[in-house]
Design a protein around this motif. Structure first.
Motif, PDB file in Angstrom:
ATOM      1  N   ASN A 165       0.791  -1.429  -0.106  1.00 32.99           N
ATOM      2  CA  ASN A 165      -0.008   0.074  -0.083  1.00 32.99           C
ATOM      3  C   ASN A 165       0.645   1.332   0.030  1.00 32.99           C
ATOM      4  OD1 ASN A 165      -2.422  -1.538   0.004  1.00 32.99           O
ATOM      5  ND2 ASN A 165      -2.521  -1.483   2.029  1.00 32.99           N
ATOM      6  N   ASP A 166       1.971   1.131  -0.376  1.00 31.33           N
ATOM      7  CA  ASP A 166       2.894   2.421  -0.358  1.00 31.33           C
ATOM      8  C   ASP A 166       3.334   2.448  -1.938  1.00 31.33           C
ATOM      9  OD1 ASP A 166       2.852   2.616   2.452  1.00 31.33           O
ATOM     10  OD2 ASP A 166       5.051   1.514   2.485  1.00 31.33           O
ATOM     11  N   GLU A 167       3.349   3.735  -2.049  1.00 31.64           N
ATOM     12  CA  GLU A 167       3.457   4.156  -3.577  1.00 31.64           C
ATOM     13  C   GLU A 167       4.232   5.165  -3.864  1.00 31.64           C
ATOM     14  OE1 GLU A 167      -0.456   5.032  -5.372  1.00 31.64           O
ATOM     15  OE2 GLU A 167      -1.499   3.862  -4.231  1.00 31.64           O
ATOM     16  N   TYR A 220       3.919   6.860   2.175  1.00 32.50           N
ATOM     17  CA  TYR A 220       3.717   5.736   3.033  1.00 32.50           C
ATOM     18  C   TYR A 220       2.254   5.993   3.960  1.00 32.50           C
ATOM     19  CZ  TYR A 220       8.797   5.125   2.122  1.00 32.50           C
ATOM     20  OH  TYR A 220       9.654   5.242   1.301  1.00 32.50           O
ATOM     21  N   ARG A 221       1.705   4.693   4.257  1.00 36.95           N
ATOM     22  CA  ARG A 221       0.231   5.019   4.703  1.00 36.95           C
ATOM     23  C   ARG A 221       0.434   5.637   6.246  1.00 36.95           C
ATOM     24  NH1 ARG A 221      -1.564  -0.262   5.921  1.00 36.95           N
ATOM     25  NH2 ARG A 221       0.835  -0.930   5.881  1.00 36.95           N
ATOM     26  N   LYS A 222       1.489   5.277   6.911  1.00 40.73           N
ATOM     27  CA  LYS A 222       1.796   5.798   8.423  1.00 40.73           C
ATOM     28  C   LYS A 222       1.896   7.348   8.186  1.00 40.73           C
ATOM     29  CE  LYS A 222       2.090   1.662  10.482  1.00 40.73           C
ATOM     30  NZ  LYS A 222       1.323   1.214  11.562  1.00 40.73           N
ATOM     31  N   GLU A 223       2.412   7.820   7.279  1.00 43.16           N
ATOM     32  CA  GLU A 223       2.752   9.316   7.235  1.00 43.16           C
ATOM     33  C   GLU A 223       1.587  10.365   6.408  1.00 43.16           C
ATOM     34  OE1 GLU A 223       6.916   9.968   5.913  1.00 43.16           O
ATOM     35  OE2 GLU A 223       7.399   8.247   6.880  1.00 43.16           O
ATOM     36  N   THR A 224       0.370   9.811   6.566  1.00 46.56           N
ATOM     37  CA  THR A 224      -0.699  10.550   5.735  1.00 46.56           C
ATOM     38  C   THR A 224      -1.159  11.868   6.417  1.00 46.56           C
ATOM     39  OG1 THR A 224      -2.471   9.175   6.740  1.00 46.56           O
ATOM     40  CG2 THR A 224      -1.695   8.488   4.462  1.00 46.56           C
ATOM     41  N   GLU A 225      -0.964  11.742   7.817  1.00 49.72           N
ATOM     42  CA  GLU A 225      -1.028  13.175   8.370  1.00 49.72           C
ATOM     43  C   GLU A 225      -0.055  14.137   8.005  1.00 49.72           C
ATOM     44  OE1 GLU A 225      -2.839  15.787  10.443  1.00 49.72           O
ATOM     45  OE2 GLU A 225      -3.716  13.934  10.603  1.00 49.72           O
ATOM     46  N   GLY A 234      -6.451  10.272   0.723  1.00 49.97           N
ATOM     47  CA  GLY A 234      -7.817   9.717   0.575  1.00 49.97           C
ATOM     48  C   GLY A 234      -8.083   8.222   0.696  1.00 49.97           C
ATOM     49  N   GLU A 235      -7.385   7.469   0.189  1.00 45.20           N
ATOM     50  CA  GLU A 235      -7.331   6.021   0.530  1.00 45.20           C
ATOM     51  C   GLU A 235      -6.818   5.517   1.582  1.00 45.20           C
ATOM     52  OE1 GLU A 235      -5.340   4.432  -3.104  1.00 45.20           O
ATOM     53  OE2 GLU A 235      -6.689   5.408  -4.696  1.00 45.20           O
TER      54      GLU A 235
END
Length: 183
Positions: free
Chosen positions: A4-6, A68-73, A144-145
């Motif tokens: 899930n990281d892009e 990275y998903r954990k850094e979306t904030e 968003g995802e």
């Protein structure tokens, strides 16, 4: 990369500008990114994009902007800025090596928190450049995802016990006779 990281590859545009400072001949700074720019061949060979009387702009290479998903904030904070930025981290070439350029880009990130970590070290040059529309759309879609709001939990304090004197031990007991003798 993790699941899930892009990432999206961007070309880094670096400017070398003459300086009016008596001790510095010129300065280096990142000025733009080009989404989807190809890697330079041979690796490390900069390409002149534009030149004027007191400056030269180079395509200094391509780097991935990894999300990275954990850094979306952090990405959300960046997207609320006007304009959102891509942060380019550049490192100076050591004095010992014979390099054609004095700096080289090592990281492109959409996280202002990660950029701040590099600024805190004081070893690298960190420049924020305007994020192109294509990259804004890419980061917005990723946020968003994958963004999940963390619920706020207020911590509860323990009640204060005046008889508890540090490290969980009770204070000394005294007689009420005024003599100050301990038990």
């Amino acid at each position: 990369m993790k699941q899930n990281d892009e990432s999206l590859t961007v070309g880094v545009v670096v400017e070398k500008r003459k300086s009016n400072h008596p001790w510095i001949d010129h300065s280096w700074r990142a000025v733009a990114v080009i989404p989807g720019a190809p890697a330079l061949e041979p690796r490390g060979a900069w390409k002149v994009l534009e030149s004027g009387d007191d400056y030269t702009r180079y395509h200094a290479g391509s780097l991935p902007v990894a999300l990275y998903r954990k850094e979306t904030e952090a990405y959300r904070v960046n997207l609320t800025q006007e304009p959102p930025r891509v942060f380019i981290v550049m490192r100076k070439v050591s004095e010992e090596g014979e390099a054609e350029q004095e700096v080289y880009p090592i990281l492109a990130t959409a996280s202002p928190y990660e950029a701040q970590d590099y600024l805190d070290s004081g070893e690298e040059i960190v420049e924020g450049v305007a994020m192109p529309d294509a990259l804004i759309a890419f980061v917005s879609q990723f946020v968003g995802e994958h963004h999940v709001d963390e619920p706020f939990y207020k911590r509860k304090r323990k009640r204060y016990d005046p008889n508890d004197v540090g490290f969980g031990k009770r204070g000394p007991a005294f007689d009420d006779d005024g003599g100050g003798t301990r038990h």
